[in-house]
Write a protein that holds these residues in place. Structure first.
Motif, PDB file in Angstrom:
ATOM      1  N   ARG A  51      27.267  95.035  42.000  1.00 12.34           N
ATOM      2  CA  ARG A  51      27.329  96.473  42.256  1.00 12.34           C
ATOM      3  C   ARG A  51      28.661  97.064  41.811  1.00 12.34           C
ATOM      4  NH1 ARG A  51      23.839  97.273  47.912  1.00 12.34           N
ATOM      5  NH2 ARG A  51      21.830  97.177  46.813  1.00 12.34           N
ATOM      6  N   TRP A  52      29.737  96.286  41.921  1.00 14.56           N
ATOM      7  CA  TRP A  52      30.989  96.818  41.403  1.00 14.56           C
ATOM      8  C   TRP A  52      30.907  96.982  39.890  1.00 14.56           C
ATOM      9  CZ3 TRP A  52      34.664  95.706  37.800  1.00 14.56           C
ATOM     10  CH2 TRP A  52      35.776  96.555  37.811  1.00 14.56           C
ATOM     11  N   PHE A  53      30.397  95.973  39.214  1.00  9.85           N
ATOM     12  CA  PHE A  53      30.332  96.026  37.756  1.00  9.85           C
ATOM     13  C   PHE A  53      29.416  97.133  37.264  1.00  9.85           C
ATOM     14  CE2 PHE A  53      32.143  91.680  37.683  1.00  9.85           C
ATOM     15  CZ  PHE A  53      33.097  91.865  36.698  1.00  9.85           C
ATOM     16  N   THR A  54      28.459  97.535  38.071  1.00 12.40           N
ATOM     17  CA  THR A  54      27.537  98.595  37.650  1.00 12.40           C
ATOM     18  C   THR A  54      27.927  99.958  38.218  1.00 12.40           C
ATOM     19  OG1 THR A  54      26.017  97.951  39.449  1.00 12.40           O
ATOM     20  CG2 THR A  54      25.583  97.058  37.253  1.00 12.40           C
ATOM     21  N   GLY A  55      29.123 100.059  38.812  1.00 13.76           N
ATOM     22  CA  GLY A  55      29.649 101.352  39.212  1.00 13.76           C
ATOM     23  C   GLY A  55      29.300 101.824  40.608  1.00 13.76           C
ATOM     24  N   HIS A  56      28.773 100.940  41.459  1.00 12.81           N
ATOM     25  CA  HIS A  56      28.393 101.327  42.824  1.00 12.81           C
ATOM     26  C   HIS A  56      29.409 100.735  43.803  1.00 12.81           C
ATOM     27  CE1 HIS A  56      24.628 102.837  41.195  1.00 12.81           C
ATOM     28  NE2 HIS A  56      24.465 101.680  40.571  1.00 12.81           N
ATOM     29  N   ASP A  57      30.597 101.312  43.800  1.00  7.41           N
ATOM     30  CA  ASP A  57      31.713 100.687  44.495  1.00  7.41           C
ATOM     31  C   ASP A  57      31.560 100.689  46.011  1.00  7.41           C
ATOM     32  OD1 ASP A  57      34.251  99.368  44.344  1.00  7.41           O
ATOM     33  OD2 ASP A  57      35.160 101.186  45.123  1.00  7.41           O
ATOM     34  N   GLU A  58      31.098 101.785  46.588  1.00  4.75           N
ATOM     35  CA  GLU A  58      30.952 101.827  48.046  1.00  4.75           C
ATOM     36  C   GLU A  58      29.935 100.798  48.525  1.00  4.75           C
ATOM     37  OE1 GLU A  58      32.800 103.403  50.309  1.00  4.75           O
ATOM     38  OE2 GLU A  58      34.017 103.902  48.564  1.00  4.75           O
ATOM     39  N   ALA A  59      28.822 100.684  47.810  1.00  2.00           N
ATOM     40  CA  ALA A  59      27.818  99.672  48.159  1.00  2.00           C
ATOM     41  C   ALA A  59      28.380  98.271  47.977  1.00  2.00           C
ATOM     42  CB  ALA A  59      26.568  99.855  47.299  1.00  2.00           C
ATOM     43  N   ALA A  60      29.209  98.089  46.951  1.00  5.57           N
ATOM     44  CA  ALA A  60      29.827  96.788  46.708  1.00  5.57           C
ATOM     45  C   ALA A  60      30.759  96.410  47.858  1.00  5.57           C
ATOM     46  CB  ALA A  60      30.596  96.815  45.396  1.00  5.57           C
ATOM     47  N   ARG A  61      31.564  97.364  48.297  1.00  5.28           N
ATOM     48  CA  ARG A  61      32.479  97.103  49.412  1.00  5.28           C
ATOM     49  C   ARG A  61      31.700  96.752  50.684  1.00  5.28           C
ATOM     50  NH1 ARG A  61      37.825  99.123  48.671  1.00  5.28           N
ATOM     51  NH2 ARG A  61      38.062 100.383  46.775  1.00  5.28           N
ATOM     52  N   ALA A  62      30.613  97.476  50.927  1.00  2.60           N
ATOM     53  CA  ALA A  62      29.806  97.217  52.118  1.00  2.60           C
ATOM     54  C   ALA A  62      29.210  95.817  52.077  1.00  2.60           C
ATOM     55  CB  ALA A  62      28.702  98.267  52.236  1.00  2.60           C
ATOM     56  N   ASP A  63      28.703  95.427  50.907  1.00  2.00           N
ATOM     57  CA  ASP A  63      28.146  94.080  50.774  1.00  2.00           C
ATOM     58  C   ASP A  63      29.203  93.016  51.054  1.00  2.00           C
ATOM     59  OD1 ASP A  63      25.512  94.672  50.248  1.00  2.00           O
ATOM     60  OD2 ASP A  63      25.645  94.359  48.084  1.00  2.00           O
ATOM     61  N   ALA A  64      30.377  93.171  50.464  1.00  2.00           N
ATOM     62  CA  ALA A  64      31.435  92.183  50.645  1.00  2.00           C
ATOM     63  C   ALA A  64      31.845  92.072  52.114  1.00  2.00           C
ATOM     64  CB  ALA A  64      32.636  92.538  49.782  1.00  2.00           C
ATOM     65  N   THR A  65      31.956  93.224  52.783  1.00  2.00           N
ATOM     66  CA  THR A  65      32.329  93.232  54.201  1.00  2.00           C
ATOM     67  C   THR A  65      31.256  92.581  55.056  1.00  2.00           C
ATOM     68  OG1 THR A  65      33.638  95.250  53.910  1.00  2.00           O
ATOM     69  CG2 THR A  65      32.924  94.717  56.149  1.00  2.00           C
ATOM     70  N   ASN A  66      29.993  92.893  54.788  1.00  2.00           N
ATOM     71  CA  ASN A  66      28.894  92.310  55.552  1.00  2.00           C
ATOM     72  C   ASN A  66      28.828  90.804  55.374  1.00  2.00           C
ATOM     73  OD1 ASN A  66      27.940  94.669  56.736  1.00  2.00           O
ATOM     74  ND2 ASN A  66      26.598  95.150  55.010  1.00  2.00           N
ATOM     75  N   ALA A  67      29.026  90.336  54.150  1.00  2.00           N
ATOM     76  CA  ALA A  67      28.958  88.897  53.892  1.00  2.00           C
ATOM     77  C   ALA A  67      30.023  88.148  54.683  1.00  2.00           C
ATOM     78  CB  ALA A  67      29.107  88.629  52.401  1.00  2.00           C
ATOM     79  N   VAL A  68      31.240  88.686  54.702  1.00  2.00           N
ATOM     80  CA  VAL A  68      32.304  88.044  55.466  1.00  2.00           C
ATOM     81  C   VAL A  68      31.969  88.069  56.956  1.00  2.00           C
ATOM     82  CG1 VAL A  68      34.731  88.236  56.166  1.00  2.00           C
ATOM     83  CG2 VAL A  68      34.094  88.496  53.751  1.00  2.00           C
ATOM     84  N   ARG A  69      31.454  89.189  57.436  1.00  2.00           N
ATOM     85  CA  ARG A  69      31.115  89.292  58.864  1.00  2.00           C
ATOM     86  C   ARG A  69      30.030  88.298  59.249  1.00  2.00           C
ATOM     87  NH1 ARG A  69      27.133  92.197  61.238  1.00  2.00           N
ATOM     88  NH2 ARG A  69      26.796  93.490  59.370  1.00  2.00           N
ATOM     89  N   TRP A  70      28.977  88.205  58.447  1.00  2.00           N
ATOM     90  CA  TRP A  70      27.895  87.270  58.759  1.00  2.00           C
ATOM     91  C   TRP A  70      28.389  85.827  58.733  1.00  2.00           C
ATOM     92  CZ3 TRP A  70      24.557  90.322  54.824  1.00  2.00           C
ATOM     93  CH2 TRP A  70      23.975  91.424  55.470  1.00  2.00           C
TER      94      TRP A  70
END
Length: 229
Positions: free
Chosen positions: A95-114
């Motif tokens: 998602r970062w590479f395709t320009g969806h930065d907010e969604a990318a940040r959310a994914d990264a945060t969720n993965a660490v939390r899980w």
């Protein structure tokens, strides 16, 4: 076919793609949702490594949506990483590479939390590594220092040399320590070309640009999309 027999993704993309497709076909034939989640995770990561970001997004999202925290809790022990964590960290970079930065940040945060909630060290290490790669891609050195600092603390305690190498290289970039990258590379046998690119990026005036999805299986020539699993 046992998913344990899938080779490392970074240096065996063609084989991983082939075996993942076989795993996917097996899952569909037997209507096995757990195996399907694993197959889509592997396929999505292979597409990501090839620069096929649209296919990667589809496969990884399918894996995440099919994942059941109860029914598939054994994935971390069976496959080495929790499949939801791994698919989500991979999708964050897609998602970062395709320009969806907010969604990318959310994914990264969720993965660490899980991964923290599971207390599964390899999954947490993978999530922190991919989060660190995201920070590097954005040029966010402060956050990269935080995430790599935690990751290096984990690797020092549990002994995870591949993660140590990658994390140390990103940390060298974040701190501007170009001269130390060679030493960090020695701890990660797959990091050579990527480490050289990181050394160049350390003195670059701006963060790397994004690339459009590749076509016909081509991969962006200067995209650091190496997975170290």
């Amino acid at each position: 076919m046992d998913a344990h027999h899938l080779p490392p993704l970074a240096s065996n993309r063609d084989e991983v793609r082939r075996l993942s497709q076989r795993l996917y076909d097996h899952a569909m034939q037997h209507q096995d949702q757990g195996v399907l989640v694993a197959a889509q995770t592997y396929l999505g990561l292979a597409h990501y490594s090839d620069g096929r970001f649209d296919l990667a997004e589809q496969a990884l999202t399918d894996a995440i949506e099919r994942y059941d925290p109860v029914a598939h809790a054994h994935h971390a022990a069976e496959f080495g990483f929790d499949t939801r964590v791994w698919a989500t960290t991979g999708r964050a970079l897609v998602r970062w590479f395709t320009g969806h930065d907010e969604a990318a940040r959310a994914d990264a945060t969720n993965a660490v939390r899980w991964a923290r909630e599971m207390s599964h060290i390899p999954s947490l290490s993978m999530a922190l590594l991919y989060q660190s790669l995201g920070h590097q891609a954005r040029g966010d050195k402060a956050r990269a220092l935080v995430s790599t600092g935690e990751l290096l603390g984990i690797t020092a305690r549990y002994g995870l040399p591949a993660f140590t190498g990658y994390a140390a290289i990103i940390r060298c970039w974040a701190s501007g320590s170009v001269d130390e990258i060679a030493g960090a590379t020695a701890r990660c046998r797959r990091c050579g070309a990527w480490a050289a690119a990181t050394a160049r990026a350390t003195t670059a005036p701006s963060p790397p640009r994004r690339w459009p999805p590749a076509s016909a299986g081509t991969r962006p020539s200067n995209a650091s999309t190496t997975a170290c699993a």
